[in-house]
Design an enzyme around this catalytic site. Structure first.
Site, PDB file in Angstrom:
ATOM      1  N   ASN A 209       0.858  -1.200   0.000  1.00 50.75           N
ATOM      2  CA  ASN A 209       0.000   0.000   0.000  1.00 50.75           C
ATOM      3  C   ASN A 209       0.889   1.242   0.000  1.00 50.75           C
ATOM      4  OD1 ASN A 209       0.586   0.715   2.869  1.00 50.75           O
ATOM      5  ND2 ASN A 209      -0.402  -1.255   3.215  1.00 50.75           N
ATOM      6  N   ASP A 275      -4.382  -6.477   5.187  1.00 46.39           N
ATOM      7  CA  ASP A 275      -5.391  -7.356   5.789  1.00 46.39           C
ATOM      8  C   ASP A 275      -5.316  -8.771   5.226  1.00 46.39           C
ATOM      9  OD1 ASP A 275      -6.391  -5.396   7.446  1.00 46.39           O
ATOM     10  OD2 ASP A 275      -7.722  -4.601   5.905  1.00 46.39           O
ATOM     11  N   ILE A 304      -2.811  -7.938  14.000  1.00 44.88           N
ATOM     12  CA  ILE A 304      -1.709  -7.893  14.971  1.00 44.88           C
ATOM     13  C   ILE A 304      -2.119  -7.092  16.208  1.00 44.88           C
ATOM     14  CG2 ILE A 304       0.712  -7.272  15.318  1.00 44.88           C
ATOM     15  CD1 ILE A 304       1.084  -7.329  12.293  1.00 44.88           C
ATOM     16  N   LYS A 334     -13.606   0.874  15.790  1.00 44.96           N
ATOM     17  CA  LYS A 334     -12.310   0.172  15.740  1.00 44.96           C
ATOM     18  C   LYS A 334     -11.641   0.118  17.115  1.00 44.96           C
ATOM     19  CE  LYS A 334     -10.752   0.414  11.067  1.00 44.96           C
ATOM     20  NZ  LYS A 334     -10.019   1.137  10.057  1.00 44.96           N
ATOM     21  N   LYS A 338     -10.843  -3.518  18.552  1.00 45.67           N
ATOM     22  CA  LYS A 338      -9.451  -3.973  18.646  1.00 45.67           C
ATOM     23  C   LYS A 338      -8.959  -4.056  20.090  1.00 45.67           C
ATOM     24  CE  LYS A 338      -8.354  -2.882  13.994  1.00 45.67           C
ATOM     25  NZ  LYS A 338      -7.422  -3.457  13.042  1.00 45.67           N
TER      26      LYS A 338
END
Ligand code: CTP
Length: 393
Positions: A209, A275, A304, A334, A338
């Site tokens: 990316n 991802d 991760i 998120k 997470k």
């Protein structure tokens, strides 16, 4: 701000701007700092030892072998100082210290100095633009030195251009700023991840990316300047004065993080982790076939950040998120999903900030519900603001 108990070492090299440092010494003394001066022999053509001695109220050091105690002078002075400012820094001294040459007391101290160094160059504009000088300055930047770029204007050599010592007030403020933050993260181990992961398809191709790794690098640099022991885990090449571990894929990054995580105090996941990775890596280069399409099957990478948060004990874990829409809502979801302590969100739909840019504008969310916006600024400033904010929470 009072500078009581602060030890400021000023290195003066041979240049006409040396006279301006007299004013600077007065300002530091008025703020109660303890100031010591080390001069190159050439600098004494521009200012006298007596003037500097009177202003600093300390002995002025010039000669390397004027030994007064058992510890060599360059080591005891380096140990004493909290910060080393070299102003004005001549092209000659910059080049010598960039290359480790230690042929006088000032350059020997620079070689032995491991704390914060601020360098304020002053020289003719052609010397400033010389490729060798710029390369040497970059080497010093990479080692953590802060370079206060000269200003443009009328130069003592009779020309007009970039090369004048930057303003005394700017030098003063930069030293205060550096001293203020220099021990905020003392004794802490900070791990930072940076750059986009590289997921290989075959020996010559990969999926990645646009992440430049600049934000992660800025965070790592700031943590280092705040006194932390830093480990930067990155997919990009960089030359920095602390531990870096270069990785490629998300799986590599996870393995290294797991090894470093146990004794960390703070982990900042600024990396753009892919991802998905390629399910079947081809050992041989994939040949062009007669088919019009090629399908590459991908499998999910581990998250991760989520995995780290499941295993954290006392570590503070910070995630980043790059969003192109509904920044507020997506960031909050998120953060919770997470399980991290903080989430730094930035809007990647804007061209002027974020990916590949030198500037950023972020909103940081804490799991307790605190929210703070940091307006558009160089990534270096945003990095410090983030670390400071987290540290006060
Ligand atoms: N991250 C991670 N492992 C992954 C993906 C992301 O650790 N496999 C981390 C990133 O380093 C970042 C945070 O999760 O700190 C958010 O990354 P982001 O790409 O914004 O979120 P994703 O979870 O990948 O979700 P999406 O791409 O759907 O927005």
């Amino acid at each position: 701000m009072t500078l009581s108990n602060k030890h400021i070492l000023i290195g003066i090299t041979g240049g006409i701007a040396a006279y301006k440092i007299c004013e600077l010494i007065r300002k530091f003394k008025k703020s109660n700092a303890d100031v010591k001066i080390v001069c190159t022999p050439n600098s004494l053509n521009f200012v006298t030892k007596l003037t500097l001695q009177n202003l600093s109220q300390n002995e002025v050091f010039v000669q390397e072998f004027d030994v007064k105690n058992w510890k060599p002078e360059h080591i005891s002075i380096a140990d004493w100082a909290d910060i080393f400012l070299i102003a004005p820094a001549s092209a000659n001294t910059i080049s010598k210290i960039a290359n480790g040459i230690s042929d006088n007391l000032l350059t020997s101290i620079a070689c032995a100095f491991s704390k914060k160094m601020i360098i304020a160059p002053a020289m003719n504009f052609n010397m400033w633009n010389n490729e060798a000088i710029q390369k040497n300055l970059n080497r010093l930047r990479c080692r953590g030195a802060e370079i206060l770029e000269p200003e443009s204007g009328f130069l003592a050599c009779g020309y007009t251009g970039k090369g004048r010592l930057c303003g005394v007030n700017k030098i003063f403020d930069s030293v205060i700023e550096a001293l203020k933050y220099s021990s905020v993260l003392q004794g802490q181990k900070v791990i930072v991840t940076a750059g986009g992961t590289i997921e290989e398809i075959d020996p010559v191709r990969y999926i990645s990316n646009y992440s430049s790794g600049k934000m992660g690098l800025a965070i790592a640099n700031s943590a280092y300047n705040m006194g932390a022991e830093v480990v930067l885990i990155t997919t990009k090449d960089c030359d920095v004065p602390y531990k870096t571990i270069k990785v490629k894929s998300a799986l590599d990054m996870q393995k290294v993080l797991n090894e470093e995580f146990n004794n960390a105090n703070l982990v900042v996941m600024a990396a753009a982790v892919a991802d998905y990775r390629v399910k079947n890596y081809s050992e041989q280069k994939i040949k062009k076939s007669n088919e019009e399409t090629l399908t590459i099957e991908l499998v999910k990478n581990p998250d991760i950040l989520t995995e780290l948060c499941k295993h954290k004990v006392n570590q503070i874990v910070v995630g980043f998120c790059a969003e192109s829409e509904n920044l507020f809502e997506n960031a909050k979801i998120k953060l919770e999903k997470k399980g991290c302590d903080f989430l730094v969100a930035n809007d990647i739909s804007r061209q002027d900030i974020g990916f590949n840019s030198d500037e950023n504008e972020v909103i940081i969310f804490s799991k307790e519900g605190n929210v703070q916006k940091f307006d558009k600024a160089p990534k270096k400033i945003i990095a410090r603001e983030i670390l400071e904010w987290i540290n006060t929470k």
